[in-house]
Design a protein around this motif. Structure first.
Motif, PDB file in Angstrom:
ATOM      1  N   LYS A  50       0.831  -1.207   0.000  1.00 26.82           N
ATOM      2  CA  LYS A  50       0.000   0.000   0.000  1.00 26.82           C
ATOM      3  C   LYS A  50       0.866   1.257   0.000  1.00 26.82           C
ATOM      4  CE  LYS A  50      -3.719  -2.244   2.298  1.00 26.82           C
ATOM      5  NZ  LYS A  50      -5.076  -2.163   2.313  1.00 26.82           N
ATOM      6  N   PRO A  51       1.585   1.525  -1.101  1.00 29.73           N
ATOM      7  CA  PRO A  51       2.392   2.750  -1.149  1.00 29.73           C
ATOM      8  C   PRO A  51       1.487   3.981  -1.121  1.00 29.73           C
ATOM      9  CG  PRO A  51       2.339   1.673  -3.300  1.00 29.73           C
ATOM     10  CD  PRO A  51       1.645   0.769  -2.338  1.00 29.73           C
ATOM     11  N   ILE A  52       1.991   5.059  -0.537  1.00 33.17           N
ATOM     12  CA  ILE A  52       1.201   6.287  -0.449  1.00 33.17           C
ATOM     13  C   ILE A  52       2.026   7.476  -0.931  1.00 33.17           C
ATOM     14  CG2 ILE A  52      -0.256   5.489   1.455  1.00 33.17           C
ATOM     15  CD1 ILE A  52       1.478   7.228   3.308  1.00 33.17           C
ATOM     16  N   LEU A  53       1.336   8.473  -1.451  1.00 35.20           N
ATOM     17  CA  LEU A  53       1.984   9.714  -1.835  1.00 35.20           C
ATOM     18  C   LEU A  53       2.274  10.477  -0.549  1.00 35.20           C
ATOM     19  CD1 LEU A  53       2.892  11.590  -4.131  1.00 35.20           C
ATOM     20  CD2 LEU A  53       0.616  12.619  -4.040  1.00 35.20           C
ATOM     21  N   ALA A  54       3.557  10.646  -0.233  1.00 37.70           N
ATOM     22  CA  ALA A  54       3.959  11.294   1.013  1.00 37.70           C
ATOM     23  C   ALA A  54       4.129  12.799   0.850  1.00 37.70           C
ATOM     24  CB  ALA A  54       5.261  10.677   1.527  1.00 37.70           C
ATOM     25  N   GLY A  55       4.338  13.251  -0.370  1.00 33.68           N
ATOM     26  CA  GLY A  55       4.509  14.677  -0.600  1.00 33.68           C
ATOM     27  C   GLY A  55       4.836  14.965  -2.042  1.00 33.68           C
ATOM     28  N   SER A  56       4.891  16.255  -2.358  1.00 34.98           N
ATOM     29  CA  SER A  56       5.247  16.674  -3.708  1.00 34.98           C
ATOM     30  C   SER A  56       5.857  18.064  -3.656  1.00 34.98           C
ATOM     31  CB  SER A  56       4.024  16.650  -4.627  1.00 34.98           C
ATOM     32  OG  SER A  56       3.050  17.560  -4.167  1.00 34.98           O
ATOM     33  N   PHE A  57       6.567  18.402  -4.712  1.00 31.22           N
ATOM     34  CA  PHE A  57       7.191  19.721  -4.815  1.00 31.22           C
ATOM     35  C   PHE A  57       7.128  20.146  -6.275  1.00 31.22           C
ATOM     36  CE2 PHE A  57      10.687  22.671  -5.381  1.00 31.22           C
ATOM     37  CZ  PHE A  57      10.512  23.516  -4.307  1.00 31.22           C
ATOM     38  N   LYS A  58       6.438  21.242  -6.545  1.00 34.81           N
ATOM     39  CA  LYS A  58       6.313  21.747  -7.909  1.00 34.81           C
ATOM     40  C   LYS A  58       7.565  22.534  -8.260  1.00 34.81           C
ATOM     41  CE  LYS A  58       3.078  23.925 -11.020  1.00 34.81           C
ATOM     42  NZ  LYS A  58       3.228  22.962 -12.069  1.00 34.81           N
ATOM     43  N   THR A  59       8.150  22.224  -9.395  1.00 31.62           N
ATOM     44  CA  THR A  59       9.350  22.909  -9.848  1.00 31.62           C
ATOM     45  C   THR A  59       9.020  23.834 -11.018  1.00 31.62           C
ATOM     46  OG1 THR A  59       9.894  21.010 -11.248  1.00 31.62           O
ATOM     47  CG2 THR A  59      10.937  21.105  -9.074  1.00 31.62           C
ATOM     48  N   ALA A  60       9.909  24.767 -11.290  1.00 37.73           N
ATOM     49  CA  ALA A  60       9.695  25.753 -12.348  1.00 37.73           C
ATOM     50  C   ALA A  60       9.809  25.146 -13.748  1.00 37.73           C
ATOM     51  CB  ALA A  60      10.704  26.895 -12.194  1.00 37.73           C
ATOM     52  N   GLY A  61      10.364  23.963 -13.831  1.00 35.20           N
ATOM     53  CA  GLY A  61      10.494  23.265 -15.098  1.00 35.20           C
ATOM     54  C   GLY A  61      10.435  21.776 -14.850  1.00 35.20           C
ATOM     55  N   PRO A  62      10.511  20.982 -15.901  1.00 42.51           N
ATOM     56  CA  PRO A  62      10.458  19.538 -15.725  1.00 42.51           C
ATOM     57  C   PRO A  62      11.615  19.026 -14.869  1.00 42.51           C
ATOM     58  CG  PRO A  62      10.438  20.139 -18.065  1.00 42.51           C
ATOM     59  CD  PRO A  62      10.672  21.382 -17.290  1.00 42.51           C
ATOM     60  N   ALA A  63      11.308  18.113 -13.962  1.00 43.22           N
ATOM     61  CA  ALA A  63      12.344  17.463 -13.156  1.00 43.22           C
ATOM     62  C   ALA A  63      12.977  16.391 -14.028  1.00 43.22           C
ATOM     63  CB  ALA A  63      11.748  16.871 -11.893  1.00 43.22           C
ATOM     64  N   GLN A  64      14.206  16.654 -14.471  1.00 44.39           N
ATOM     65  CA  GLN A  64      14.854  15.766 -15.425  1.00 44.39           C
ATOM     66  C   GLN A  64      15.789  14.754 -14.776  1.00 44.39           C
ATOM     67  OE1 GLN A  64      16.528  18.828 -17.933  1.00 44.39           O
ATOM     68  NE2 GLN A  64      14.759  18.757 -19.275  1.00 44.39           N
ATOM     69  N   VAL A  73      18.024  16.262  -1.364  1.00 41.61           N
ATOM     70  CA  VAL A  73      17.442  15.773  -2.609  1.00 41.61           C
ATOM     71  C   VAL A  73      17.709  16.860  -3.642  1.00 41.61           C
ATOM     72  CG1 VAL A  73      15.340  15.024  -3.776  1.00 41.61           C
ATOM     73  CG2 VAL A  73      15.625  14.561  -1.335  1.00 41.61           C
ATOM     74  N   LEU A  74      18.495  16.540  -4.652  1.00 40.11           N
ATOM     75  CA  LEU A  74      18.841  17.502  -5.691  1.00 40.11           C
ATOM     76  C   LEU A  74      18.049  17.163  -6.945  1.00 40.11           C
ATOM     77  CD1 LEU A  74      21.648  16.594  -4.050  1.00 40.11           C
ATOM     78  CD2 LEU A  74      22.386  18.654  -5.219  1.00 40.11           C
ATOM     79  N   VAL A  75      17.351  18.167  -7.472  1.00 38.88           N
ATOM     80  CA  VAL A  75      16.489  17.957  -8.626  1.00 38.88           C
ATOM     81  C   VAL A  75      16.963  18.862  -9.754  1.00 38.88           C
ATOM     82  CG1 VAL A  75      14.116  17.940  -9.461  1.00 38.88           C
ATOM     83  CG2 VAL A  75      14.564  17.514  -7.037  1.00 38.88           C
ATOM     84  N   ALA A  76      17.408  18.253 -10.847  1.00 39.74           N
ATOM     85  CA  ALA A  76      17.794  19.023 -12.032  1.00 39.74           C
ATOM     86  C   ALA A  76      16.530  19.363 -12.805  1.00 39.74           C
ATOM     87  CB  ALA A  76      18.748  18.207 -12.898  1.00 39.74           C
ATOM     88  N   ILE A  77      16.366  20.657 -13.109  1.00 34.41           N
ATOM     89  CA  ILE A  77      15.149  21.096 -13.793  1.00 34.41           C
ATOM     90  C   ILE A  77      15.487  21.869 -15.057  1.00 34.41           C
ATOM     91  CG2 ILE A  77      13.739  21.162 -11.715  1.00 34.41           C
ATOM     92  CD1 ILE A  77      14.118  24.224 -11.755  1.00 34.41           C
ATOM     93  N   GLY A  78      14.531  21.844 -15.967  1.00 34.04           N
ATOM     94  CA  GLY A  78      14.612  22.672 -17.162  1.00 34.04           C
ATOM     95  C   GLY A  78      15.970  22.672 -17.814  1.00 34.04           C
ATOM     96  N   LYS A  79      16.440  23.854 -18.127  1.00 31.39           N
ATOM     97  CA  LYS A  79      17.718  24.013 -18.830  1.00 31.39           C
ATOM     98  C   LYS A  79      18.766  24.535 -17.883  1.00 31.39           C
ATOM     99  CE  LYS A  79      15.550  24.522 -23.196  1.00 31.39           C
ATOM    100  NZ  LYS A  79      15.860  24.619 -24.566  1.00 31.39           N
ATOM    101  N   GLY A  80      19.313  23.657 -17.043  1.00 27.67           N
ATOM    102  CA  GLY A  80      20.445  24.031 -16.223  1.00 27.67           C
ATOM    103  C   GLY A  80      20.149  24.419 -14.786  1.00 27.67           C
TER     104      GLY A  80
END
Length: 89
Positions: A50-64, A73-80
């Motif tokens: 029973k996995p659950i969504l524990a949270g989310s974070f909206k970024t300014a661009g796609p999380a690549q 937690v390092l998230v590369a987004i958009g162009k650089g």
């Protein structure tokens, strides 16, 4: 989520449908960090059936890409761009 305790015969435990199309994944302990077009989703699979969504974070661009280092937690987004989040203890 698959049980691979016997790698020759993996068994499907359950499926978790994300809210976005996953593009990248990082796992630490029982948390999966899933990057997609709208940001990051954090899924807690401490109970694999029973996995659950524990949270989310909206970024300014796609999380690549997602990288995990210590409590970060390092998230590369958009162009650089990179977003750095700290996982609470």
């Amino acid at each position: 989520i698959n049980d691979v305790s016997n790698p020759r015969v993996p068994v499907r435990v359950t499926t978790f449908r994300t809210q976005v199309r996953p593009q990248t994944l990082g796992v630490r302990g029982s948390l999966a960090y899933i990057g997609g077009p709208d940001g990051l989703q954090i899924v807690d699979f401490s109970n694999p059936s029973k996995p659950i969504l524990a949270g989310s974070f909206k970024t300014a661009g796609p999380a690549q890409d997602v990288a995990l280092a210590d409590s970060l937690v390092l998230v590369a987004i958009g162009k650089g761009g990179v977003v750095i989040l700290r996982q609470s203890q």
